[in-house]
Design a protein around this motif. Structure first.
Motif, PDB file in Angstrom:
ATOM      1  N   TYR A 114      29.572 -26.397 -23.473  1.00  0.00           N
ATOM      2  CA  TYR A 114      30.268 -27.316 -24.379  1.00  0.00           C
ATOM      3  C   TYR A 114      29.565 -27.389 -25.734  1.00  0.00           C
ATOM      4  CZ  TYR A 114      32.529 -31.774 -25.722  1.00  0.00           C
ATOM      5  OH  TYR A 114      33.231 -32.768 -26.358  1.00  0.00           O
ATOM      6  N   SER A 115      28.233 -27.510 -25.731  1.00  0.00           N
ATOM      7  CA  SER A 115      27.532 -27.624 -27.014  1.00  0.00           C
ATOM      8  C   SER A 115      27.612 -26.314 -27.790  1.00  0.00           C
ATOM      9  CB  SER A 115      26.093 -28.115 -26.842  1.00  0.00           C
ATOM     10  OG  SER A 115      25.418 -27.325 -25.915  1.00  0.00           O
ATOM     11  N   ALA A 116      27.590 -25.174 -27.078  1.00  0.00           N
ATOM     12  CA  ALA A 116      27.737 -23.887 -27.770  1.00  0.00           C
ATOM     13  C   ALA A 116      29.139 -23.771 -28.374  1.00  0.00           C
ATOM     14  CB  ALA A 116      27.497 -22.733 -26.792  1.00  0.00           C
ATOM     15  N   ALA A 117      30.143 -24.210 -27.613  1.00  0.00           N
ATOM     16  CA  ALA A 117      31.521 -24.167 -28.127  1.00  0.00           C
ATOM     17  C   ALA A 117      31.657 -25.033 -29.372  1.00  0.00           C
ATOM     18  CB  ALA A 117      32.500 -24.631 -27.045  1.00  0.00           C
ATOM     19  N   LYS A 118      31.097 -26.245 -29.320  1.00  0.00           N
ATOM     20  CA  LYS A 118      31.254 -27.170 -30.444  1.00  0.00           C
ATOM     21  C   LYS A 118      30.432 -26.710 -31.661  1.00  0.00           C
ATOM     22  CE  LYS A 118      34.126 -30.113 -28.521  1.00  0.00           C
ATOM     23  NZ  LYS A 118      35.558 -30.084 -28.877  1.00  0.00           N
ATOM     24  N   ALA A 119      29.273 -26.070 -31.410  1.00  0.00           N
ATOM     25  CA  ALA A 119      28.510 -25.491 -32.525  1.00  0.00           C
ATOM     26  C   ALA A 119      29.343 -24.368 -33.155  1.00  0.00           C
ATOM     27  CB  ALA A 119      27.175 -24.955 -32.025  1.00  0.00           C
ATOM     28  N   GLY A 120      30.045 -23.618 -32.307  1.00  0.00           N
ATOM     29  CA  GLY A 120      30.937 -22.569 -32.797  1.00  0.00           C
ATOM     30  C   GLY A 120      32.062 -23.146 -33.648  1.00  0.00           C
ATOM     31  N   VAL A 121      32.560 -24.289 -33.249  1.00  0.00           N
ATOM     32  CA  VAL A 121      33.639 -24.951 -34.008  1.00  0.00           C
ATOM     33  C   VAL A 121      33.136 -25.317 -35.410  1.00  0.00           C
ATOM     34  CG1 VAL A 121      35.039 -27.072 -34.138  1.00  0.00           C
ATOM     35  CG2 VAL A 121      34.926 -25.791 -31.988  1.00  0.00           C
ATOM     36  N   VAL A 122      31.861 -25.694 -35.496  1.00  0.00           N
ATOM     37  CA  VAL A 122      31.285 -26.025 -36.808  1.00  0.00           C
ATOM     38  C   VAL A 122      31.269 -24.774 -37.698  1.00  0.00           C
ATOM     39  CG1 VAL A 122      29.147 -26.717 -37.993  1.00  0.00           C
ATOM     40  CG2 VAL A 122      29.931 -27.991 -35.972  1.00  0.00           C
ATOM     41  N   GLY A 123      30.831 -23.637 -37.143  1.00  0.00           N
ATOM     42  CA  GLY A 123      30.812 -22.386 -37.910  1.00  0.00           C
ATOM     43  C   GLY A 123      32.214 -21.952 -38.309  1.00  0.00           C
ATOM     44  N   LEU A 124      33.150 -22.105 -37.379  1.00  0.00           N
ATOM     45  CA  LEU A 124      34.553 -21.764 -37.658  1.00  0.00           C
ATOM     46  C   LEU A 124      35.078 -22.624 -38.812  1.00  0.00           C
ATOM     47  CD1 LEU A 124      37.193 -20.289 -36.568  1.00  0.00           C
ATOM     48  CD2 LEU A 124      37.560 -22.322 -35.162  1.00  0.00           C
ATOM     49  N   THR A 125      34.770 -23.903 -38.764  1.00  0.00           N
ATOM     50  CA  THR A 125      35.239 -24.847 -39.793  1.00  0.00           C
ATOM     51  C   THR A 125      34.742 -24.432 -41.179  1.00  0.00           C
ATOM     52  OG1 THR A 125      35.187 -26.640 -38.170  1.00  0.00           O
ATOM     53  CG2 THR A 125      35.147 -27.283 -40.502  1.00  0.00           C
ATOM     54  N   LYS A 126      33.443 -24.158 -41.274  1.00  0.00           N
ATOM     55  CA  LYS A 126      32.853 -23.837 -42.578  1.00  0.00           C
ATOM     56  C   LYS A 126      33.413 -22.519 -43.116  1.00  0.00           C
ATOM     57  CE  LYS A 126      28.733 -26.570 -41.873  1.00  0.00           C
ATOM     58  NZ  LYS A 126      27.298 -26.718 -42.015  1.00  0.00           N
ATOM     59  N   THR A 127      33.629 -21.560 -42.208  1.00  0.00           N
ATOM     60  CA  THR A 127      34.147 -20.252 -42.626  1.00  0.00           C
ATOM     61  C   THR A 127      35.584 -20.356 -43.117  1.00  0.00           C
ATOM     62  OG1 THR A 127      32.683 -19.113 -41.112  1.00  0.00           O
ATOM     63  CG2 THR A 127      34.664 -17.924 -41.778  1.00  0.00           C
ATOM     64  N   VAL A 128      36.416 -21.067 -42.343  1.00  0.00           N
ATOM     65  CA  VAL A 128      37.835 -21.171 -42.734  1.00  0.00           C
ATOM     66  C   VAL A 128      37.960 -22.011 -44.010  1.00  0.00           C
ATOM     67  CG1 VAL A 128      40.162 -21.791 -41.970  1.00  0.00           C
ATOM     68  CG2 VAL A 128      38.542 -20.834 -40.328  1.00  0.00           C
ATOM     69  N   ALA A 129      37.051 -22.988 -44.180  1.00  0.00           N
ATOM     70  CA  ALA A 129      37.059 -23.780 -45.422  1.00  0.00           C
ATOM     71  C   ALA A 129      36.829 -22.864 -46.624  1.00  0.00           C
ATOM     72  CB  ALA A 129      35.978 -24.858 -45.358  1.00  0.00           C
ATOM     73  N   ARG A 130      35.912 -21.905 -46.461  1.00  0.00           N
ATOM     74  CA  ARG A 130      35.652 -20.954 -47.548  1.00  0.00           C
ATOM     75  C   ARG A 130      36.848 -20.029 -47.775  1.00  0.00           C
ATOM     76  NH1 ARG A 130      30.444 -20.834 -49.346  1.00  0.00           N
ATOM     77  NH2 ARG A 130      28.872 -21.800 -48.027  1.00  0.00           N
ATOM     78  N   GLU A 131      37.461 -19.574 -46.665  1.00  0.00           N
ATOM     79  CA  GLU A 131      38.574 -18.625 -46.787  1.00  0.00           C
ATOM     80  C   GLU A 131      39.819 -19.262 -47.405  1.00  0.00           C
ATOM     81  OE1 GLU A 131      39.600 -16.372 -43.284  1.00  0.00           O
ATOM     82  OE2 GLU A 131      37.529 -15.788 -42.892  1.00  0.00           O
ATOM     83  N   LEU A 132      40.105 -20.514 -47.037  1.00  0.00           N
ATOM     84  CA  LEU A 132      41.374 -21.121 -47.458  1.00  0.00           C
ATOM     85  C   LEU A 132      41.244 -22.078 -48.645  1.00  0.00           C
ATOM     86  CD1 LEU A 132      43.206 -21.782 -44.039  1.00  0.00           C
ATOM     87  CD2 LEU A 132      43.690 -20.007 -45.728  1.00  0.00           C
ATOM     88  N   GLY A 133      40.000 -22.283 -49.099  1.00  0.00           N
ATOM     89  CA  GLY A 133      39.781 -23.227 -50.209  1.00  0.00           C
ATOM     90  C   GLY A 133      40.572 -22.854 -51.457  1.00  0.00           C
ATOM     91  N   GLY A 134      40.647 -21.565 -51.744  1.00  0.00           N
ATOM     92  CA  GLY A 134      41.351 -21.095 -52.935  1.00  0.00           C
ATOM     93  C   GLY A 134      42.833 -21.406 -52.907  1.00  0.00           C
ATOM     94  N   ARG A 135      43.346 -21.688 -51.722  1.00  0.00           N
ATOM     95  CA  ARG A 135      44.772 -22.041 -51.583  1.00  0.00           C
ATOM     96  C   ARG A 135      44.974 -23.557 -51.537  1.00  0.00           C
ATOM     97  NH1 ARG A 135      48.648 -17.465 -50.997  1.00  0.00           N
ATOM     98  NH2 ARG A 135      47.201 -15.773 -51.250  1.00  0.00           N
TER      99      ARG A 135
END
Ligand code: NAP
Length: 252
Positions: free
Chosen positions: A162-183
């Protein structure tokens, strides 16, 4: 100005708990609610009906609909989202809330325990974002909120999956924020601590008391308090890539 009224909001795992509280909060602001869950279809439909009634009491006539699919399944999520986009044309806000736990010490944790928890919590969030990515790109606005957990930041004995999954969610969040910020799309995570829902109801009073002793505010949070934060983040505008803890000070 109400920035939520008539927006189309998907909440995964929205039939109960934190997901339902978030759906209710947005419904009370006049948003259309697209509920996903993998529970009984009748339970899901009942939840959607209740949301419509609640919104009506607040003077809003909203659309609600329910879609039963397993977010951890890439193909099933794609099929579900295809139908949702056919029914609603576009999605403005995605709340990745579906989650499960299978707690055991690493020594006893099976491969299936690990895979299923990663599957729902992490891959489920990826699947939803992946299949709605073009929708968000085309809209050039919107918000994605992923429900992580403080244990993804601080670790938790007995919760490696669970903690590994949720840490992964944090990385996913930051990455998608960078990818979609321009939109113009904001992507944030909420990291709850101990929240009183079915997920934590299984713990004994003794275990709960031990938790509360570690929490400066000396109590568990409510699903409504998490929902309040979700509404804030969905409308905040200039906040993206953030992980906001809501844990009564458990992890300061
Ligand atoms: P909950 O009451 O157990 O609700 C989770 C919901 O997700 C349930 O309705 C569940 O459906 C649904 N779900 C499970 N697997 C699914 C799948 N494969 N596809 C679609 N839906 C699925 O839990 P909660 O406490 O409200 O938790 C909501 C979120 O907050 C989770 O991501 C959780 O990890 C996170 N969180 C909770 C706490 C806490 O203290 N409660 C703390 C930190 C983070 P079923 O009814 O079929 O199981």
């Amino acid at each position: 100005m109400n920035r939520i009224k008539e927006k189309n909001v998907i909440v995964t795992g929205g039939a109960r708990g934190i997901g339902y509280a978030i759906a209710e909060k947005f419904a009370l602001e006049g948003a259309n609610i697209i509920l996903n869950d993998f529970c009984d279809q009748s339970v899901l439909e009942e939840s959607a009906k209740n949301l419509q009634a609640t919104a009506k009491q607040n003077g809003h006539s909203i659309r609600t609909a329910s879609y039963r699919f397993d977010v951890s399944n890439f193909e099933a999520s794609k099929e579900g989202i295809d139908v949702i986009l056919k029914d609603f044309t576009k999605v403005d806000i995605l709340i990745n809330n579906a989650g499960i736990t299978k707690d055991k010490l690493v020594m006893q944790m099976t491969e299936a325990d690990f895979d299923s928890v990663i599957g729902v919590n992490l891959k489920g969030s990826f699947n939803m974002i992946r299949h709605l990515y073009r929708n968000f790109m085309a809209n050039r606005s919107g918000s994605i909120i992923n429900i992580a957990s403080v244990v993804g930041l601080m670790g938790s004995a007995g919760q490696a999956n669970y903690s590994a999954a949720k840490a992964g969610v944090v990385g996913l969040t930051k990455t998608v924020a960078r990818e979609l910020g321009g939109r113009g799309i904001t992507v944030n995570a909420i990291a709850p601590g101990f929240i009183e829902t079915a997920m934590t109801a299984v713990l004994s009073d003794e275990v709960k008391q031990k938790y509360f002793e570690l929490i400066p505010l000396k109590r568990g949070g409510t699903a409504e308090e998490v929902a309040h934060l979700a509404l804030f983040l969905a409308t905040a505008g200039y906040i993206t890539g953030e992980v906001v803890k809501i844990d009564g000070g458990l992890y300061i």
